[in-house]
Design a protein around this motif. Structure first.
Motif, PDB file in Angstrom:
ATOM      1  N   GLU A 208       0.820  -1.202   0.000  1.00  0.00           N
ATOM      2  CA  GLU A 208       0.000   0.000   0.000  1.00  0.00           C
ATOM      3  C   GLU A 208       0.859   1.260   0.000  1.00  0.00           C
ATOM      4  OE1 GLU A 208      -0.348  -2.549   1.807  1.00  0.00           O
ATOM      5  OE2 GLU A 208      -2.366  -3.381   1.540  1.00  0.00           O
ATOM      6  N   VAL A 209       1.963   1.212   0.743  1.00  0.00           N
ATOM      7  CA  VAL A 209       2.854   2.379   0.782  1.00  0.00           C
ATOM      8  C   VAL A 209       3.468   2.628  -0.587  1.00  0.00           C
ATOM      9  CG1 VAL A 209       4.966   3.304   1.814  1.00  0.00           C
ATOM     10  CG2 VAL A 209       3.326   2.072   3.241  1.00  0.00           C
ATOM     11  N   ASP A 210       3.873   1.563  -1.259  1.00  0.00           N
ATOM     12  CA  ASP A 210       4.464   1.720  -2.590  1.00  0.00           C
ATOM     13  C   ASP A 210       3.462   2.315  -3.567  1.00  0.00           C
ATOM     14  OD1 ASP A 210       6.778   0.670  -1.604  1.00  0.00           O
ATOM     15  OD2 ASP A 210       6.401  -1.375  -2.334  1.00  0.00           O
ATOM     16  N   GLU A 211       2.184   1.845  -3.500  1.00  0.00           N
ATOM     17  CA  GLU A 211       1.165   2.377  -4.403  1.00  0.00           C
ATOM     18  C   GLU A 211       0.906   3.854  -4.136  1.00  0.00           C
ATOM     19  OE1 GLU A 211      -2.255  -0.018  -4.018  1.00  0.00           O
ATOM     20  OE2 GLU A 211      -1.335  -1.829  -4.869  1.00  0.00           O
ATOM     21  N   ALA A 212       0.887   4.233  -2.855  1.00  0.00           N
ATOM     22  CA  ALA A 212       0.635   5.641  -2.519  1.00  0.00           C
ATOM     23  C   ALA A 212       1.764   6.527  -3.028  1.00  0.00           C
ATOM     24  CB  ALA A 212       0.477   5.788  -1.006  1.00  0.00           C
ATOM     25  N   ILE A 213       2.990   6.044  -2.877  1.00  0.00           N
ATOM     26  CA  ILE A 213       4.138   6.835  -3.347  1.00  0.00           C
ATOM     27  C   ILE A 213       4.106   6.966  -4.863  1.00  0.00           C
ATOM     28  CG2 ILE A 213       6.651   6.836  -3.533  1.00  0.00           C
ATOM     29  CD1 ILE A 213       6.758   5.546  -0.773  1.00  0.00           C
ATOM     30  N   ALA A 214       3.782   5.860  -5.552  1.00  0.00           N
ATOM     31  CA  ALA A 214       3.724   5.908  -7.019  1.00  0.00           C
ATOM     32  C   ALA A 214       2.638   6.862  -7.493  1.00  0.00           C
ATOM     33  CB  ALA A 214       3.482   4.502  -7.568  1.00  0.00           C
ATOM     34  N   LYS A 215       1.456   6.844  -6.810  1.00  0.00           N
ATOM     35  CA  LYS A 215       0.363   7.747  -7.186  1.00  0.00           C
ATOM     36  C   LYS A 215       0.758   9.205  -6.975  1.00  0.00           C
ATOM     37  CE  LYS A 215      -3.935   8.482  -8.412  1.00  0.00           C
ATOM     38  NZ  LYS A 215      -3.918   9.951  -8.345  1.00  0.00           N
ATOM     39  N   LEU A 216       1.447   9.479  -5.870  1.00  0.00           N
ATOM     40  CA  LEU A 216       1.871  10.850  -5.587  1.00  0.00           C
ATOM     41  C   LEU A 216       2.863  11.342  -6.637  1.00  0.00           C
ATOM     42  CD1 LEU A 216       1.898  13.300  -3.693  1.00  0.00           C
ATOM     43  CD2 LEU A 216       3.695  12.158  -2.370  1.00  0.00           C
ATOM     44  N   VAL A 217       3.794  10.491  -7.007  1.00  0.00           N
ATOM     45  CA  VAL A 217       4.780  10.877  -8.015  1.00  0.00           C
ATOM     46  C   VAL A 217       4.103  11.119  -9.357  1.00  0.00           C
ATOM     47  CG1 VAL A 217       6.798  10.067  -9.317  1.00  0.00           C
ATOM     48  CG2 VAL A 217       6.681   9.705  -6.841  1.00  0.00           C
ATOM     49  N   GLU A 218       3.155  10.254  -9.706  1.00  0.00           N
ATOM     50  CA  GLU A 218       2.460  10.406 -10.987  1.00  0.00           C
ATOM     51  C   GLU A 218       1.675  11.706 -11.032  1.00  0.00           C
ATOM     52  OE1 GLU A 218      -0.672   7.900 -13.816  1.00  0.00           O
ATOM     53  OE2 GLU A 218      -0.047   7.126 -11.844  1.00  0.00           O
ATOM     54  N   ASP A 219       0.987  12.039  -9.922  1.00  0.00           N
ATOM     55  CA  ASP A 219       0.210  13.283  -9.889  1.00  0.00           C
ATOM     56  C   ASP A 219       1.113  14.500 -10.049  1.00  0.00           C
ATOM     57  OD1 ASP A 219      -1.995  11.739  -9.554  1.00  0.00           O
ATOM     58  OD2 ASP A 219      -2.128  12.019  -7.365  1.00  0.00           O
ATOM     59  N   ARG A 220       2.260  14.469  -9.398  1.00  0.00           N
ATOM     60  CA  ARG A 220       3.169  15.617  -9.486  1.00  0.00           C
ATOM     61  C   ARG A 220       3.757  15.745 -10.887  1.00  0.00           C
ATOM     62  NH1 ARG A 220       6.512  16.109  -3.771  1.00  0.00           N
ATOM     63  NH2 ARG A 220       4.672  16.363  -2.429  1.00  0.00           N
ATOM     64  N   VAL A 221       4.028  14.623 -11.522  1.00  0.00           N
ATOM     65  CA  VAL A 221       4.544  14.674 -12.892  1.00  0.00           C
ATOM     66  C   VAL A 221       3.506  15.256 -13.839  1.00  0.00           C
ATOM     67  CG1 VAL A 221       5.307  13.254 -14.827  1.00  0.00           C
ATOM     68  CG2 VAL A 221       6.212  12.824 -12.539  1.00  0.00           C
ATOM     69  N   GLU A 222       2.231  14.832 -13.684  1.00  0.00           N
ATOM     70  CA  GLU A 222       1.173  15.355 -14.534  1.00  0.00           C
ATOM     71  C   GLU A 222       0.977  16.846 -14.312  1.00  0.00           C
ATOM     72  OE1 GLU A 222      -0.386  13.997 -16.950  1.00  0.00           O
ATOM     73  OE2 GLU A 222       0.596  12.044 -16.709  1.00  0.00           O
ATOM     74  N   ALA A 223       1.046  17.278 -13.050  1.00  0.00           N
ATOM     75  CA  ALA A 223       0.889  18.705 -12.762  1.00  0.00           C
ATOM     76  C   ALA A 223       2.018  19.507 -13.400  1.00  0.00           C
ATOM     77  CB  ALA A 223       0.853  18.927 -11.251  1.00  0.00           C
ATOM     78  N   ALA A 224       3.239  18.954 -13.355  1.00  0.00           N
ATOM     79  CA  ALA A 224       4.365  19.653 -13.966  1.00  0.00           C
ATOM     80  C   ALA A 224       4.210  19.723 -15.475  1.00  0.00           C
ATOM     81  CB  ALA A 224       5.669  18.938 -13.588  1.00  0.00           C
ATOM     82  N   ARG A 225       3.712  18.649 -16.081  1.00  0.00           N
ATOM     83  CA  ARG A 225       3.500  18.654 -17.526  1.00  0.00           C
ATOM     84  C   ARG A 225       2.444  19.685 -17.914  1.00  0.00           C
ATOM     85  NH1 ARG A 225       3.262  12.158 -18.945  1.00  0.00           N
ATOM     86  NH2 ARG A 225       5.515  11.752 -18.660  1.00  0.00           N
ATOM     87  N   ALA A 226       1.361  19.751 -17.141  1.00  0.00           N
ATOM     88  CA  ALA A 226       0.304  20.717 -17.449  1.00  0.00           C
ATOM     89  C   ALA A 226       0.819  22.140 -17.337  1.00  0.00           C
ATOM     90  CB  ALA A 226      -0.880  20.496 -16.506  1.00  0.00           C
ATOM     91  N   ALA A 227       1.640  22.400 -16.311  1.00  0.00           N
ATOM     92  CA  ALA A 227       2.177  23.749 -16.145  1.00  0.00           C
ATOM     93  C   ALA A 227       3.092  24.114 -17.303  1.00  0.00           C
ATOM     94  CB  ALA A 227       2.925  23.838 -14.815  1.00  0.00           C
ATOM     95  N   LEU A 228       3.904  23.160 -17.748  1.00  0.00           N
ATOM     96  CA  LEU A 228       4.797  23.426 -18.871  1.00  0.00           C
ATOM     97  C   LEU A 228       4.011  23.649 -20.163  1.00  0.00           C
ATOM     98  CD1 LEU A 228       7.665  20.843 -18.184  1.00  0.00           C
ATOM     99  CD2 LEU A 228       7.766  23.327 -17.933  1.00  0.00           C
ATOM    100  N   ALA A 229       2.923  22.872 -20.355  1.00  0.00           N
ATOM    101  CA  ALA A 229       2.110  23.044 -21.569  1.00  0.00           C
ATOM    102  C   ALA A 229       1.437  24.406 -21.588  1.00  0.00           C
ATOM    103  CB  ALA A 229       1.068  21.924 -21.647  1.00  0.00           C
ATOM    104  N   ALA A 230       0.907  24.832 -20.429  1.00  0.00           N
ATOM    105  CA  ALA A 230       0.268  26.141 -20.365  1.00  0.00           C
ATOM    106  C   ALA A 230       1.272  27.254 -20.627  1.00  0.00           C
ATOM    107  CB  ALA A 230      -0.391  26.320 -18.996  1.00  0.00           C
ATOM    108  N   GLN A 231       2.486  27.083 -20.071  1.00  0.00           N
ATOM    109  CA  GLN A 231       3.515  28.095 -20.293  1.00  0.00           C
ATOM    110  C   GLN A 231       3.922  28.149 -21.764  1.00  0.00           C
ATOM    111  OE1 GLN A 231       6.964  27.428 -17.900  1.00  0.00           O
ATOM    112  NE2 GLN A 231       7.904  29.417 -18.370  1.00  0.00           N
ATOM    113  N   PHE A 232       3.992  26.973 -22.394  1.00  0.00           N
ATOM    114  CA  PHE A 232       4.345  26.934 -23.819  1.00  0.00           C
ATOM    115  C   PHE A 232       3.267  27.596 -24.677  1.00  0.00           C
ATOM    116  CE2 PHE A 232       4.170  24.782 -27.947  1.00  0.00           C
ATOM    117  CZ  PHE A 232       5.452  25.029 -28.422  1.00  0.00           C
TER     118      PHE A 232
END
Length: 265
Positions: A208-232
């Protein structure tokens, strides 16, 4: 008293190396401080150089004694009577001739040997005659100082008979060993405080801990991608707007030039 050597002593000196030979000569000449006293050191070296020369040129024992005793006698007279250099050399020549004449015919020195001995004595002794005479006749100035040194010593310990003996009282039975009841009462408390064995640890829930960490990392990566796309997108819109304004400005600047050309026609 004149210094004389025995044939056995001469053989011992000639057979030894230089430091040993100097030590033997110092003992024979009664110069015990030749290693520390400058005057004794010069005198012993002077004697050794004479014997070393006789050995190098191949003098016999009799000829060596003539050369050795002659220069020793002249040195004693030069220091005792304060002879001049010329007087000392004349005295040496006279003594040498007298001693050579007293030798047996088979031991007599040749002219070449006399000339060789004269050259050695002149170079080794008479060329430094004043220095030799000064060293062995003038008292050297010395300075003596007396210093008081204070050394602090550690205090001596007191005698053992003045000490006080220490008597250790025997431990009572109650202090010597704990009672059985106390041991039994302490056992449950110790068991409760002891950590649980590895087999009794609760499940840590690692998946469960591994899944939570993976989900958190995925969410942060998606947020970073969205911010970069908006900036572009924003920069792309700004660039398009800039290009449009430049084209409009260029079009406006070209219109007056075309009108001027039509009037000339």
């Amino acid at each position: 008293m004149a210094l004389r050597l025995l044939p056995a002593q001469l053989d011992e000196i000639w057979a030894a190396d230089e430091p040993t030979a100097v030590g033997i000569l110092a003992r024979i000449a009664s110069q015990p401080k030749h290693e520390s006293d400058l005057r004794q050191s010069i005198y012993v070296d002077f004697l050794h150089q004479t014997l070393a020369f006789c050995k190098d040129v191949g003098f016999s024992v009799a000829k060596t004694f003539v050369a050795f005793e002659t220069i020793v006698a002249v040195h004693a007279q030069a220091c005792g009577q304060l002879l001049s250099k010329e007087e000392a050399f004349a005295q040496w020549s006279q003594l040498l001739m007298e001693r050579i004449s007293a030798l047996p015919p088979e031991e007599s020195m040749t002219l070449a040997q006399v000339q060789s001995l004269t050259a050695h004595v002149s170079a080794d002794y008479f060329n430094h005659y004043e220095l030799h005479q000064h060293v062995f006749t003038q008292e050297r100035e010395g300075e003596r100082r007396r210093l008081n040194a204070f050394v602090q010593l550690a205090a001596l310990p007191l005698p053992l008979e003045q000490g006080t003996p220490v008597v250790h009282a025997p431990a009572s039975d109650a202090e010597a060993a704990p009672s059985t009841d106390a041991v039994r009462a302490a056992t449950p408390a110790a068991d409760a405080a002891a950590p649980a064995a590895p087999d009794e640890l609760p499940d840590a829930g690692l998946p469960e801990v591994d899944e939570a960490i993976a989900k958190l990392v995925e969410d942060r990566v998606e947020a970073a991608r969205a911010a970069l796309a908006a900036q572009f997108d924003q920069r792309e819109a700004e660039l398009a707007e800039r290009i449009a304004s430049l084209e409009l400005a260029a079009e406006k600047s070209s219109r007056p030039a075309s009108r001027a050309g039509s009037k000339k026609k």
